[in-house]
Write a protein that holds these residues in place. Structure first.
Motif, PDB file in Angstrom:
ATOM      1  N   PHE A 151       0.834  -1.206   0.000  1.00 24.97           N
ATOM      2  CA  PHE A 151       0.000   0.000   0.000  1.00 24.97           C
ATOM      3  C   PHE A 151       0.869   1.256   0.000  1.00 24.97           C
ATOM      4  CE2 PHE A 151      -2.991   3.112   2.027  1.00 24.97           C
ATOM      5  CZ  PHE A 151      -3.919   3.136   0.993  1.00 24.97           C
ATOM      6  N   MET A 152       2.017   1.195   0.661  1.00 27.85           N
ATOM      7  CA  MET A 152       2.903   2.362   0.683  1.00 27.85           C
ATOM      8  C   MET A 152       3.383   2.708  -0.721  1.00 27.85           C
ATOM      9  SD  MET A 152       6.189   3.321   3.053  1.00 27.85           S
ATOM     10  CE  MET A 152       5.182   3.556   4.507  1.00 27.85           C
ATOM     11  N   GLU A 153       3.735   1.702  -1.511  1.00 30.63           N
ATOM     12  CA  GLU A 153       4.183   1.962  -2.886  1.00 30.63           C
ATOM     13  C   GLU A 153       3.052   2.581  -3.710  1.00 30.63           C
ATOM     14  OE1 GLU A 153       7.350   2.027  -3.826  1.00 30.63           O
ATOM     15  OE2 GLU A 153       7.649   1.498  -1.723  1.00 30.63           O
ATOM     16  N   LYS A 154       1.837   2.074  -3.517  1.00 27.21           N
ATOM     17  CA  LYS A 154       0.680   2.653  -4.227  1.00 27.21           C
ATOM     18  C   LYS A 154       0.478   4.112  -3.797  1.00 27.21           C
ATOM     19  CE  LYS A 154      -2.245  -1.397  -5.136  1.00 27.21           C
ATOM     20  NZ  LYS A 154      -3.583  -1.980  -4.894  1.00 27.21           N
ATOM     21  N   PHE A 155       0.554   4.351  -2.498  1.00 28.85           N
ATOM     22  CA  PHE A 155       0.348   5.705  -1.956  1.00 28.85           C
ATOM     23  C   PHE A 155       1.407   6.665  -2.499  1.00 28.85           C
ATOM     24  CE2 PHE A 155       0.805   9.148   1.108  1.00 28.85           C
ATOM     25  CZ  PHE A 155      -0.492   9.439   1.480  1.00 28.85           C
ATOM     26  N   LEU A 156       2.667   6.247  -2.450  1.00 29.89           N
ATOM     27  CA  LEU A 156       3.773   7.123  -2.864  1.00 29.89           C
ATOM     28  C   LEU A 156       3.743   7.409  -4.367  1.00 29.89           C
ATOM     29  CD1 LEU A 156       6.646   5.663  -0.641  1.00 29.89           C
ATOM     30  CD2 LEU A 156       5.422   7.824  -0.306  1.00 29.89           C
ATOM     31  N   HIS A 157       3.178   6.472  -5.140  1.00 28.10           N
ATOM     32  CA  HIS A 157       3.106   6.664  -6.602  1.00 28.10           C
ATOM     33  C   HIS A 157       1.757   7.228  -7.058  1.00 28.10           C
ATOM     34  CE1 HIS A 157       6.602   3.833  -6.493  1.00 28.10           C
ATOM     35  NE2 HIS A 157       7.018   4.673  -7.423  1.00 28.10           N
ATOM     36  N   GLY A 158       0.848   7.480  -6.106  1.00 24.16           N
ATOM     37  CA  GLY A 158      -0.454   8.058  -6.472  1.00 24.16           C
ATOM     38  C   GLY A 158      -1.408   7.069  -7.106  1.00 24.16           C
ATOM     39  N   ASN A 159      -1.191   5.753  -6.874  1.00 26.27           N
ATOM     40  CA  ASN A 159      -2.077   4.734  -7.452  1.00 26.27           C
ATOM     41  C   ASN A 159      -3.190   4.354  -6.476  1.00 26.27           C
ATOM     42  OD1 ASN A 159      -0.581   4.629  -9.841  1.00 26.27           O
ATOM     43  ND2 ASN A 159       0.868   3.179  -8.947  1.00 26.27           N
ATOM     44  N   ILE A 160      -3.821   5.383  -5.902  1.00 29.28           N
ATOM     45  CA  ILE A 160      -4.941   5.206  -4.974  1.00 29.28           C
ATOM     46  C   ILE A 160      -6.016   6.218  -5.370  1.00 29.28           C
ATOM     47  CG2 ILE A 160      -3.528   4.366  -3.039  1.00 29.28           C
ATOM     48  CD1 ILE A 160      -3.610   7.242  -1.904  1.00 29.28           C
ATOM     49  N   MET A 161      -7.162   6.170  -4.691  1.00 30.30           N
ATOM     50  CA  MET A 161      -8.229   7.101  -5.101  1.00 30.30           C
ATOM     51  C   MET A 161      -7.777   8.562  -4.906  1.00 30.30           C
ATOM     52  SD  MET A 161     -11.248   7.265  -2.316  1.00 30.30           S
ATOM     53  CE  MET A 161     -10.978   7.430  -0.573  1.00 30.30           C
ATOM     54  N   PHE A 162      -8.091   9.354  -5.889  1.00 32.31           N
ATOM     55  CA  PHE A 162      -7.716  10.774  -5.965  1.00 32.31           C
ATOM     56  C   PHE A 162      -6.211  11.007  -6.103  1.00 32.31           C
ATOM     57  CE2 PHE A 162     -12.069  10.949  -4.461  1.00 32.31           C
ATOM     58  CZ  PHE A 162     -12.593  11.829  -5.402  1.00 32.31           C
ATOM     59  N   GLU A 266       9.710   4.123   7.204  1.00 35.80           N
ATOM     60  CA  GLU A 266       9.906   5.549   7.489  1.00 35.80           C
ATOM     61  C   GLU A 266      10.976   6.126   6.556  1.00 35.80           C
ATOM     62  OE1 GLU A 266      11.063   8.589  11.135  1.00 35.80           O
ATOM     63  OE2 GLU A 266      10.937   6.448  11.561  1.00 35.80           O
ATOM     64  N   LYS A 267      12.078   5.390   6.387  1.00 33.52           N
ATOM     65  CA  LYS A 267      13.158   5.842   5.492  1.00 33.52           C
ATOM     66  C   LYS A 267      12.669   5.948   4.050  1.00 33.52           C
ATOM     67  CE  LYS A 267      17.388   4.473   7.870  1.00 33.52           C
ATOM     68  NZ  LYS A 267      18.257   3.323   8.171  1.00 33.52           N
ATOM     69  N   ARG A 268      11.925   4.945   3.609  1.00 29.79           N
ATOM     70  CA  ARG A 268      11.394   4.935   2.237  1.00 29.79           C
ATOM     71  C   ARG A 268      10.475   6.137   2.020  1.00 29.79           C
ATOM     72  NH1 ARG A 268      11.207   4.780  -2.894  1.00 29.79           N
ATOM     73  NH2 ARG A 268       9.332   3.966  -3.869  1.00 29.79           N
ATOM     74  N   PHE A 269       9.559   6.372   2.963  1.00 30.33           N
ATOM     75  CA  PHE A 269       8.598   7.469   2.861  1.00 30.33           C
ATOM     76  C   PHE A 269       9.329   8.810   2.845  1.00 30.33           C
ATOM     77  CE2 PHE A 269       5.013  10.155   3.587  1.00 30.33           C
ATOM     78  CZ  PHE A 269       3.885   9.420   3.306  1.00 30.33           C
ATOM     79  N   ASP A 270      10.286   8.968   3.770  1.00 33.94           N
ATOM     80  CA  ASP A 270      11.035  10.227   3.865  1.00 33.94           C
ATOM     81  C   ASP A 270      11.796  10.537   2.587  1.00 33.94           C
ATOM     82  OD1 ASP A 270      10.129  10.643   6.413  1.00 33.94           O
ATOM     83  OD2 ASP A 270      11.972  10.003   7.423  1.00 33.94           O
ATOM     84  N   ALA A 271      12.383   9.513   1.971  1.00 35.20           N
ATOM     85  CA  ALA A 271      13.172   9.720   0.746  1.00 35.20           C
ATOM     86  C   ALA A 271      12.277  10.233  -0.382  1.00 35.20           C
ATOM     87  CB  ALA A 271      13.858   8.416   0.338  1.00 35.20           C
ATOM     88  N   VAL A 272      11.102   9.629  -0.532  1.00 34.19           N
ATOM     89  CA  VAL A 272      10.169  10.061  -1.587  1.00 34.19           C
ATOM     90  C   VAL A 272       9.624  11.456  -1.264  1.00 34.19           C
ATOM     91  CG1 VAL A 272       7.973   9.560  -2.759  1.00 34.19           C
ATOM     92  CG2 VAL A 272       9.557   7.695  -2.231  1.00 34.19           C
ATOM     93  N   TYR A 273       9.286  11.694   0.002  1.00 35.60           N
ATOM     94  CA  TYR A 273       8.763  12.996   0.426  1.00 35.60           C
ATOM     95  C   TYR A 273       9.768  14.110   0.100  1.00 35.60           C
ATOM     96  CZ  TYR A 273       6.885  16.707   3.421  1.00 35.60           C
ATOM     97  OH  TYR A 273       6.376  17.904   3.878  1.00 35.60           O
ATOM     98  N   GLU A 274      11.026  13.871   0.466  1.00 31.96           N
ATOM     99  CA  GLU A 274      12.055  14.901   0.225  1.00 31.96           C
ATOM    100  C   GLU A 274      12.230  15.186  -1.255  1.00 31.96           C
ATOM    101  OE1 GLU A 274      15.572  13.734   2.477  1.00 31.96           O
ATOM    102  OE2 GLU A 274      14.291  13.632   4.266  1.00 31.96           O
TER     103      GLU A 274
END
Length: 287
Positions: A151-162, A266-274
């Motif tokens: 789900f994190m990969e989907k969220f980070l790539h925008g493959n979720i609703m909206f 957390e590291k994965r999310f932070d890297a994409v966020y930055e």
């Protein structure tokens, strides 16, 4: 069920077909705004339900009747959802209050012409992810989230609703009609709800008496709002939302992501966020 079975693509993002059938998207596209309209804009799971409780109470200057007698999806309907077509919104007196999860670029021609007042609510994306993960696990019209990593990969790539949280936030922050937008944070509402009610009231041109502000803030504290059956989604049949799996209004706190994320996540999310937010100069309370 898969994305292809449960979602359609509208203006480049997934929307759940059960909630947003083609005819309701067409209705939204052709909707005529008024300048006095109030529009609550959020990426899903960023505080929409909370604002659907607060704003009508500010507009009614503390009269509890609308929030205790009308379900929030009729009280403050999402313009892109199927209910909007059934509510004779054209007949509602001003100021009308609506909600939308649309990106800025998805707004219709009438919105850009009339420039209604917008309350844009933002929340730490890690908490948005956490809340979404539980929500997708209990709503039958959304694709099952799978594992947290999936789900994190989907969220980070925008493959979720909206679509992408990053695109949504950046689009609204870069809006040209900033004079008609109030940017507000979920976290500041948690820290000082009374101050947030005052701030929203001032933006909407309502000078509330201190006791009215107090009354609204007290009713809208998460634990109190959660008891309101017109707002806690308990009226939604279990076949659509199984609240035995997870409550729709779960915790209403900031920082719950710390109870979910592994160190690697957390590291994965932070890297994409930055990477995604590197050009954004706006200051967020979670940075």
């Amino acid at each position: 069920m898969t994305e292809a079975e449960l979602y359609s693509v509208h203006k480049g993002v997934y929307v759940p077909t059960h909630l947003n059938p083609p005819e309701s998207l067409k209705y939204c596209e052709e909707f005529t705004f008024r300048q006095e309209d109030i529009l609550i804009v959020t990426f899903p799971k960023s505080g929409t339900t909370w604002m659907q409780e607060i704003v009508p109470l500010i507009v009614s200057e503390g009269d509890m009747t609308p929030v205790l007698t009308v379900p929030n999806w009729d009280r403050v309907p999402w313009l892109e959802e199927h209910r909007a077509m059934l509510l004779s919104l054209e007949q509602r007196p001003s100021p009308r209050v609506f909600a939308t999860h649309f990106h800025h670029r998805m707004m219709n021609e009438s919105y850009f012409k009339m420039k209604p007042r917008v309350l844009y609510v933002m929340r730490n994306p890690k908490d948005v992810f956490t809340s979404s993960y539980h929500y997708y696990g209990m709503a039958s019209y959304l694709v099952n989230p799978g594992t947290q990593d999936e789900f994190m990969e989907k969220f980070l790539h925008g493959n979720i609703m909206f679509g992408s949280w990053f695109d949504h936030v950046k689009g609204w922050l870069n809006a040209e009609e900033k004079a008609s937008i109030l940017y507000i944070f979920y976290e500041e509402m948690i820290a000082d709800l009374k101050g947030s009610v005052e701030k929203i009231g001032q933006f909407l041109g309502k000078s509330l008496k201190p006791d009215v502000t107090e009354k609204i803030a007290d009713h809208c504290v998460f634990k109190n709002m959660k008891q309101n059956k017109m707002s806690n989604f308990s009226l939604v049949p279990e076949e659509f939302m199984n609240q035995k799996k997870s409550e729709f209004l779960r915790k209403g706190i900031a920082g719950d992501w710390k109870n979910l994320f592994t160190e690697a996540q957390e590291k994965r999310f932070d890297a994409v966020y930055e990477d995604k937010m590197k050009d954004v100069t706006f200051k967020f309370p979670w940075d």
